[in-house]
Structure formats: C-alpha cells, structure tokens
Write a protein that holds these residues in place. Sequence first.
Motif, mmCIF file in Angstrom:
data_model
loop_
_atom_site.group_PDB
_atom_site.id
_atom_site.type_symbol
_atom_site.label_atom_id
_atom_site.label_comp_id
_atom_site.label_asym_id
_atom_site.label_seq_id
_atom_site.Cartn_x
_atom_site.Cartn_y
_atom_site.Cartn_z
ATOM 1 N N GLU A 43 0.839 -1.210 0.000
ATOM 2 C CA GLU A 43 0.000 0.000 0.000
ATOM 3 C C GLU A 43 0.870 1.255 0.000
ATOM 4 N N LEU A 44 1.915 1.243 0.823
ATOM 5 C CA LEU A 44 2.795 2.411 0.892
ATOM 6 C C LEU A 44 3.534 2.618 -0.428
ATOM 7 N N LEU A 45 3.941 1.499 -1.027
ATOM 8 C CA LEU A 45 4.648 1.574 -2.304
ATOM 9 C C LEU A 45 3.733 2.153 -3.392
ATOM 10 N N GLU A 46 2.476 1.710 -3.374
ATOM 11 C CA GLU A 46 1.512 2.234 -4.349
ATOM 12 C C GLU A 46 1.276 3.727 -4.142
ATOM 13 N N LYS A 47 1.201 4.135 -2.865
ATOM 14 C CA LYS A 47 1.018 5.560 -2.546
ATOM 15 C C LYS A 47 2.178 6.357 -3.126
ATOM 16 N N TRP A 58 6.376 8.761 1.756
ATOM 17 C CA TRP A 58 5.895 7.367 1.767
ATOM 18 C C TRP A 58 7.079 6.407 1.721
ATOM 19 N N LEU A 59 8.032 6.773 0.904
ATOM 20 C CA LEU A 59 9.224 5.933 0.771
ATOM 21 C C LEU A 59 10.031 5.950 2.067
ATOM 22 N N GLY A 60 10.050 7.109 2.702
ATOM 23 C CA GLY A 60 10.738 7.249 3.978
ATOM 24 C C GLY A 60 10.140 6.316 5.023
ATOM 25 N N ILE A 61 8.810 6.239 5.054
ATOM 26 C CA ILE A 61 8.128 5.368 6.018
ATOM 27 C C ILE A 61 8.513 3.909 5.749
ATOM 28 N N LEU A 62 8.534 3.568 4.474
ATOM 29 C CA LEU A 62 8.908 2.197 4.098
ATOM 30 C C LEU A 62 10.344 1.884 4.514
ATOM 31 N N LEU A 63 11.234 2.822 4.235
ATOM 32 C CA LEU A 63 12.647 2.607 4.578
ATOM 33 C C LEU A 63 12.845 2.484 6.085
ATOM 34 N N PHE A 88 8.816 -4.716 -2.395
ATOM 35 C CA PHE A 88 9.784 -3.756 -1.871
ATOM 36 C C PHE A 88 10.853 -4.423 -1.017
ATOM 37 N N LYS A 89 10.413 -5.324 -0.127
ATOM 38 C CA LYS A 89 11.343 -5.960 0.814
ATOM 39 C C LYS A 89 12.462 -6.721 0.079
ATOM 40 N N SER A 90 12.067 -7.540 -0.906
ATOM 41 C CA SER A 90 13.062 -8.323 -1.652
ATOM 42 C C SER A 90 13.987 -7.411 -2.438
ATOM 43 N N TRP A 91 13.383 -6.380 -3.026
ATOM 44 C CA TRP A 91 14.169 -5.436 -3.819
ATOM 45 C C TRP A 91 15.176 -4.708 -2.929
ATOM 46 N N LEU A 92 14.702 -4.263 -1.763
ATOM 47 C CA LEU A 92 15.563 -3.533 -0.845
ATOM 48 C C LEU A 92 16.715 -4.416 -0.356
ATOM 49 N N TYR A 93 16.432 -5.680 -0.122
ATOM 50 C CA TYR A 93 17.482 -6.610 0.316
ATOM 51 C C TYR A 93 18.554 -6.724 -0.764
ATOM 52 N N GLN A 94 18.108 -6.887 -2.011
ATOM 53 C CA GLN A 94 19.075 -7.013 -3.110
ATOM 54 C C GLN A 94 19.891 -5.739 -3.284
ATOM 55 N N ASP A 118 16.915 -11.777 -9.941
ATOM 56 C CA ASP A 118 16.055 -12.265 -8.863
ATOM 57 C C ASP A 118 15.457 -11.140 -8.039
ATOM 58 N N MET A 119 15.730 -9.909 -8.457
ATOM 59 C CA MET A 119 15.319 -8.770 -7.650
ATOM 60 C C MET A 119 13.837 -8.751 -7.334
ATOM 61 N N GLN A 120 13.048 -9.163 -8.291
ATOM 62 C CA GLN A 120 11.610 -9.074 -8.083
ATOM 63 C C GLN A 120 11.040 -10.348 -7.483
ATOM 64 N N ALA A 121 11.919 -11.315 -7.271
ATOM 65 C CA ALA A 121 11.397 -12.596 -6.803
ATOM 66 C C ALA A 121 10.991 -12.534 -5.338
ATOM 67 N N GLU A 122 9.885 -13.111 -5.041
ATOM 68 C CA GLU A 122 9.434 -13.234 -3.655
ATOM 69 C C GLU A 122 9.470 -14.711 -3.352
ATOM 70 N N PRO A 123 10.581 -15.168 -2.757
ATOM 71 C CA PRO A 123 10.816 -16.599 -2.652
ATOM 72 C C PRO A 123 9.679 -17.394 -2.031
#
Lengths: 198, 136
Positions: free
Chosen positions: A15-19, A28-33, A77-83, A110-115
């Motif tokens: 939801e935050l990413l969509e916002k 919004w990105l700050g909140i996610l980070l 977002f989480k997987s992308w941020l990890y990569q 694999d950036m977009q992969a959600e294992p």
Amino acid sequence: MNPGDNSYYAATDQELLEKFQKTHNNDWLGILLERYLHLIFGVCMKYLENEEEAKDHTQQICLQVLKNISRHEVTYFKSWLYQVSKNHCLMHLRKSRHLHIQPLTEDARDMQAEPEGRYRNGEEIQINYLQQAMKLLNKPQHTCLEMFFFQKRTYQHISEVTGYSVKQVKSHIQNGKRNLRQAIERLAKEDRRNNEEE
Amino acid sequence: MNSDSSFIFKETGCLTEQQLMDYLNGRLNEEEKHAIEAHIAGCEFCSDALEGLSAVKNKGAIPLVIRQIHQQLRHELQSHQSKTKKVKMYSWLVALVFIILLILLIAFMATYFSMKKQDHTPQPVSPHPVALQTRY
C-alpha cells in the motif's frame, strides 16, 4: 491516510509503495525505509564487519533508494531492498578489496522474486510429497529439518544434540528448506506428467 | 510426521528491531526463539541482518545507532523535499517568464507586421486629384 499522521502504521508495504508510485511523495518511501533500517544496518554489518562503515552505508543505501527507485519497477519492496542493500555492500567490498564478485545483473534477475510468495496461503503445497521429499535430503539437512520443523527445537538445542555448530544448523535448515521445496515441486511435476500419460 | 508441508513454507512478517534485540540478548523463551528462527530459515534479509547484528560488540548500542540513522534519514528526506519544492518553484518561475516573453514577442511581431503592411499598401489614387489651389 497522510504521511504526516500515524494511520500509515497499519498499512502494508504494498500500500505504501503504491502511494509513493502514485504521488511521488518521498515521505511514503521514507516510512517504508524506516521499517527496514535495522535490517539494512544488519546486512551492512554482515558484509562490511565494521560498525561505523555499516552506519554510513545504511545511510548511502537509503539515499540510493530515494534516488533510483523511480527507475525500477518494484513489485516486492522488501526483496528489492534486500538485493539493493546486499549489492551495495558487495560493490563496496569489490572496490575496496578488489574481490571477484558475480556481476550485479546476476542478482538483479532475482530482484523481483518473492521466494516464499507462491506458498503464502499454502495453496500450492503438495501435501503428499512432503514425506517423500524429506527422504531425498542429505542426512544433516534431514536431521536438522526434522528437529526444527517437526519437533520445534531451537538452533541451539539442535546444535547441542547433533554436534553441529549453530551456524551449520542454520545453514542445513536454510538449504534443506530450499531443497525440500524443489523436491516437492519436482515430485508434483513428475506425478502430473504420469497422470497425463495415463 | 505431519504430511502438510505448508507450515514449513508459511511466510511471516519480517522481524522488528525489538524482536531482533530480544533474540540477540537471549530474552526469549524456547517457543519465541523457535518462531524467530523459523522466520529466518526462509528470509534471507532477516537472516543476514541477524548475523550482522550478532557481530556488533556492544549490542546495547544498536538501538541508539538505528535511531541516529533514522534521524539522518528524516533530515535527508526533509532537505530532499525542500529541494524538490525549490526546483518546482523555479521551474514555474522560468515557465512564467518564458510565457510573458512569448506574449511580448507575439505582440511585437503583430504590431511590426501590421505596420509594415500599412507602409507597403499603395495609397489609393483619387479620381479627382486635389490640386493645390492658390487663392488669389
């Protein structure tokens, strides 16, 4: 929901990413980070092994995300941020220590992969294949998985019983889990193929 | 053995700072510890982070470090925001000046060409030219 109020606490990453993608408001990105700062710092610590450097690079990763996220199509977002975090640390190590590291494009695939995504609701789990798949694992992985998932033992306990170090236990569980998933998928695929032939 | 493997691959939310700190400081019971370990068995992000944080010598200082990074991020976001506002304001200003210049240019061109047209238009020849009459 505004970035300024506290109603975003319950919002999901999606939801935050969509916002952010709709409004391009960096708040919004700050909140996610902020949700993942401790994890980014931890990843930096793992690779850089220096607290001050880890602190600086956590900051740099955040800036890199703020600057570059619009150029990527981020789904998870989480997987992308990890990569991004991992690649940032590896790039830094490569620059400073001249280490040979796999090109970034390898990871980017694999950036977009959600294992675990496919297994979120247990929908695609092939119930009958678990026992068969467990038998296909090597002994250490089988033992660790058995004790961890079926007897609900902790890493420490398994380590004490088996004689493996905690690190080895962790590695056997992680690799075993991955191999187990692959084995279940393979068994299910073979079964489907056999059914179709019949 | 439970034949349903969904509990092995069940996804749970990433670990909070509090959970990580409690785990690292040994403040959890066996069940809570197992839940954390079950998550890290399937989440590379948390697994790497836990490994990294466990290498920090003074674990008590971790929340403080994270708070500092948090404040820096806030500061960065604010300056980023004000920079964006400034850039937006300047772009509006530039656009406004450009529009005014464009209007002035069009007005000038219109006046110039209409004047030029008037100059080139041949004077109508009067059928009865008025001769200068001298009164005697």
